[in-house]
Enzyme design. Structure first.
Site, short mmCIF file in Angstrom:
data_model
loop_
_atom_site.label_atom_id
_atom_site.label_comp_id
_atom_site.label_asym_id
_atom_site.label_seq_id
_atom_site.Cartn_x
_atom_site.Cartn_y
_atom_site.Cartn_z
N ARG A 15 0.83 -1.20 0.00
CA ARG A 15 0.00 0.00 0.00
C ARG A 15 0.87 1.26 0.00
O ARG A 15 0.43 2.31 -0.45
CB ARG A 15 -0.90 0.03 1.25
CG ARG A 15 -1.98 -1.02 1.27
CD ARG A 15 -2.67 -1.07 2.62
NE ARG A 15 -3.23 0.19 3.06
CZ ARG A 15 -4.39 0.69 2.67
NH1 ARG A 15 -5.14 0.01 1.81
NH2 ARG A 15 -4.83 1.84 3.12
N ARG A 56 10.17 5.96 -2.18
CA ARG A 56 10.57 6.90 -3.24
C ARG A 56 12.01 7.33 -3.08
O ARG A 56 12.48 7.52 -1.96
CB ARG A 56 9.68 8.15 -3.20
CG ARG A 56 8.20 7.83 -3.38
CD ARG A 56 7.49 8.99 -4.05
NE ARG A 56 6.07 8.71 -4.14
CZ ARG A 56 5.19 9.10 -3.24
NH1 ARG A 56 5.57 9.84 -2.20
NH2 ARG A 56 3.92 8.80 -3.38
N ARG A 107 -9.69 -6.22 13.27
CA ARG A 107 -9.10 -5.27 14.21
C ARG A 107 -10.10 -4.15 14.42
O ARG A 107 -10.80 -3.74 13.47
CB ARG A 107 -7.80 -4.66 13.65
CG ARG A 107 -6.74 -5.65 13.29
CD ARG A 107 -6.21 -6.40 14.48
NE ARG A 107 -5.42 -5.55 15.37
CZ ARG A 107 -5.04 -5.93 16.59
NH1 ARG A 107 -5.42 -7.11 17.08
NH2 ARG A 107 -4.30 -5.12 17.32
N ARG A 138 -0.94 6.18 16.05
CA ARG A 138 -0.80 7.52 15.45
C ARG A 138 -1.69 8.52 16.17
O ARG A 138 -2.61 8.14 16.90
CB ARG A 138 -1.13 7.50 13.95
CG ARG A 138 -2.51 6.97 13.60
CD ARG A 138 -2.66 6.82 12.09
NE ARG A 138 -3.93 6.17 11.76
CZ ARG A 138 -4.31 5.81 10.55
NH1 ARG A 138 -3.52 6.02 9.52
NH2 ARG A 138 -5.47 5.22 10.34
N GLU A 149 -4.81 7.06 18.45
CA GLU A 149 -5.43 5.86 17.87
C GLU A 149 -4.77 4.58 18.38
O GLU A 149 -3.55 4.42 18.29
CB GLU A 149 -5.29 5.98 16.35
CG GLU A 149 -6.06 4.95 15.57
CD GLU A 149 -6.05 5.27 14.07
OE1 GLU A 149 -6.19 6.45 13.69
OE2 GLU A 149 -5.89 4.32 13.29
N TYR A 186 -9.70 -5.29 2.73
CA TYR A 186 -9.08 -4.04 3.22
C TYR A 186 -9.18 -3.06 2.06
O TYR A 186 -8.34 -3.04 1.17
CB TYR A 186 -7.63 -4.37 3.56
CG TYR A 186 -6.77 -3.31 4.19
CD1 TYR A 186 -7.20 -2.01 4.44
CD2 TYR A 186 -5.48 -3.63 4.57
CE1 TYR A 186 -6.37 -1.08 5.03
CE2 TYR A 186 -4.64 -2.70 5.17
CZ TYR A 186 -5.09 -1.43 5.38
OH TYR A 186 -4.25 -0.51 5.96
N ASP A 223 -9.78 0.77 0.27
CA ASP A 223 -9.83 2.23 0.35
C ASP A 223 -11.17 2.69 -0.23
O ASP A 223 -11.87 1.93 -0.91
CB ASP A 223 -8.67 2.83 -0.46
CG ASP A 223 -7.34 2.64 0.27
OD1 ASP A 223 -7.36 2.55 1.51
OD2 ASP A 223 -6.31 2.56 -0.42
N1 UDP Z 1 2.73 0.83 8.40
C1 UDP Z 1 3.82 0.82 9.24
N2 UDP Z 1 4.34 2.02 9.65
C2 UDP Z 1 3.82 3.21 9.28
C3 UDP Z 1 2.71 3.22 8.42
C4 UDP Z 1 2.18 2.01 8.01
O1 UDP Z 1 4.30 -0.24 9.63
O2 UDP Z 1 4.33 4.25 9.71
C5 UDP Z 1 2.19 -0.47 7.94
C6 UDP Z 1 1.12 -0.99 8.90
O3 UDP Z 1 1.22 -2.41 8.95
C7 UDP Z 1 -0.16 -0.57 8.22
C8 UDP Z 1 0.21 -0.70 6.75
O4 UDP Z 1 1.59 -0.34 6.68
O5 UDP Z 1 -1.23 -1.39 8.58
C9 UDP Z 1 -0.60 0.15 5.80
O6 UDP Z 1 -0.49 1.50 6.18
P1 UDP Z 1 -1.60 2.59 5.83
O7 UDP Z 1 -1.05 3.92 6.19
O8 UDP Z 1 -2.07 2.37 4.45
O9 UDP Z 1 -2.75 2.18 6.88
P2 UDP Z 1 -4.24 2.77 7.09
O10 UDP Z 1 -4.19 4.25 6.85
O11 UDP Z 1 -5.12 2.02 6.15
O12 UDP Z 1 -4.53 2.43 8.52
#
Ligand code: UDP
Length: 369
Positions: free
Chosen positions: A171, A175, A247, A277, A298, A346, A348
């Site tokens: 996901r 870069r 979850r 976060r 969160e 999962y 978007d």
């Molecule tokens: N992830 C991580 N560290 C980060 C951000 C994301 O390990 O700083 C991993 C984590 O397992 C997460 C996945 O990457 O579930 C997808 O991240 P995304 O930001 O897409 O999650 P969402 O916003 O859908 O919760």
């Protein structure tokens, strides 16, 4: 036809509107007191901030038809998601980009140098990564993986990243330039008046009736010519084979004056910080001004029977329970399972809308034949 729907989230709202415009009568039952599912937004009475009640939702897509559709119901304001990460006592930029790499390793690499450096960090013997951990080892190497992904992922999923599918990490882009846009899509924006107003407008059609605080029970299916079910797939079968794992999220809400953290999303990647976060909701609407601020800390945990399901938990070893429910669902002729919960994916928001449009097309195709 008279069509019943379980749920008034994005999936059913799109399907309802498309079918209502083709002359079908739609009755929607939504157990919650509001429409829009988990993308529900609500203006906080005290501060005036538009709050993403079930956590942050940023609209991004490469799908022009989906982008045109959402813009039909809502003015989308320009928005670019720039995520920061607090790890090991420093603040970094996410997704992993040239700034992250240079800051983390204390370097001044050019894009070419950074690419070569990361390639040396990576485990190139992995040719076809299957798990989250293999994907990380192959594309970013152990050091970045352990700083940014291992701890966060353990908190988010409570599963060893060796057992999570590579798709979860895919996901996020990696870069070798300074582009820190979290998403790699052509279209990105935020609904000027929030997602709930957008969904209300989709549902505002003379052929659509919405009952809030009301459940469509599987036993009621016979009252309709067809049913779209966007509730949990296993709930439709009374969890007969067991519960599909999810979850859930807990949000610890707090307020502050002015600007609390300086950005919309700050990830906390160290495993000893219990939350994943903090989101500061006013920054999701940068065109608005508010003196006070509303933030969410969160926390992720296993979803219990009375919790709101958020993320379906897919593991690399496969899922026999899911397959059993999918086999049951495949037998249904008058029920279509849609959305994140109905298809246990999962998804978007843009993928949800694309799948809803596809469901409409296959419904129309099946009923014209
Ligand atoms: N992830 C991580 N560290 C980060 C951000 C994301 O390990 O700083 C991993 C984590 O397992 C997460 C996945 O990457 O579930 C997808 O991240 P995304 O930001 O897409 O999650 P969402 O916003 O859908 O919760």
């Amino acid at each position: 036809m008279h069509i019943g729907m379980a749920g008034a989230g994005l999936s059913c709202a799109v399907i309802a509107r498309e079918l209502a415009e083709r002359g079908h009568r739609i009755t929607i039952h939504e157990t919650r007191p509001h429409v829009a599912g988990n993308c529900h937004t609500e203006r906080d009475a005290g501060s005036g901030v538009m709050v993403h009640v079930y956590g942050p939702h940023i609209f991004h897509t490469d799908d022009e038809e989906v982008w045109t559709l959402v813009n039909r119901y809502m003015d989308f304001k320009p928005y670019v998601n720039r995520v920061k990460a607090t790890a090991r006592g420093q603040v970094f930029s996410l997704p992993i980009n040239l700034h992250t790499i240079n800051q983390f390793f204390g370097k001044t690499f050019s894009p070419t140098e950074a690419r070569a450096f990361i390639e040396r960090q990576a485990d190139t013997s992995i040719t076809d990564p299957q798990s989250f951990e293999e994907q990380a080892m192959r594309f970013i190497g152990r050091e970045l993986y352990e700083a940014f992904f291992k701890g966060y992922t353990l908190k988010q999923w409570e599963v060893d990243p060796k057992r999570l599918p590579a798709a979860i990490l895919k996901r996020l882009p990696v870069r070798f330039n300074y582009n820190d846009n979290y998403f790699a899509h052509r279209f990105q924006g935020m609904p000027a008046e929030g997602y709930t107003v957008m969904v209300q407008r989709m549902l505002d059609h003379p052929n659509i009736i919405v009952h809030l605080g009301s459940a469509l029970r599987p036993a009621d299916v016979g009252q309709y010519d067809h049913v779209f079910w966007s509730g949990p797939l296993d709930a439709f079968y009374g969890h007969a084979d067991g519960r599909l794992p999810y979850r859930t999220l807990d949000f610890e809400r707090f307020e502050g004056e002015g600007d609390v953290q300086g950005c919309a999303v700050m990830n906390y990647n160290d495993v000893d910080v219990p939350y994943t976060r903090i989101t500061e909701h006013k920054h999701f609407a940068p065109w608005e001004e508010h003196a006070r601020s509303v933030c969410y800390r969160e926390f992720s945990r296993t979803c219990g029977e009375n919790d709101v399901p958020y993320y379906p938990v897919h593991l690399t070893e496969g899922d026999q329970l899911l397959q059993r429910y999918q086999a049951r669902a495949a037998q249904e002729t008058r029920v279509s399972f849609v959305g994140r919960l109905g298809t246990y994916r999962y998804m978007d928001m843009d993928v949800t809308i694309r799948a809803a449009l596809d469901a409409v097309r296959s419904f129309i195709g099946a009923h014209q034949a």
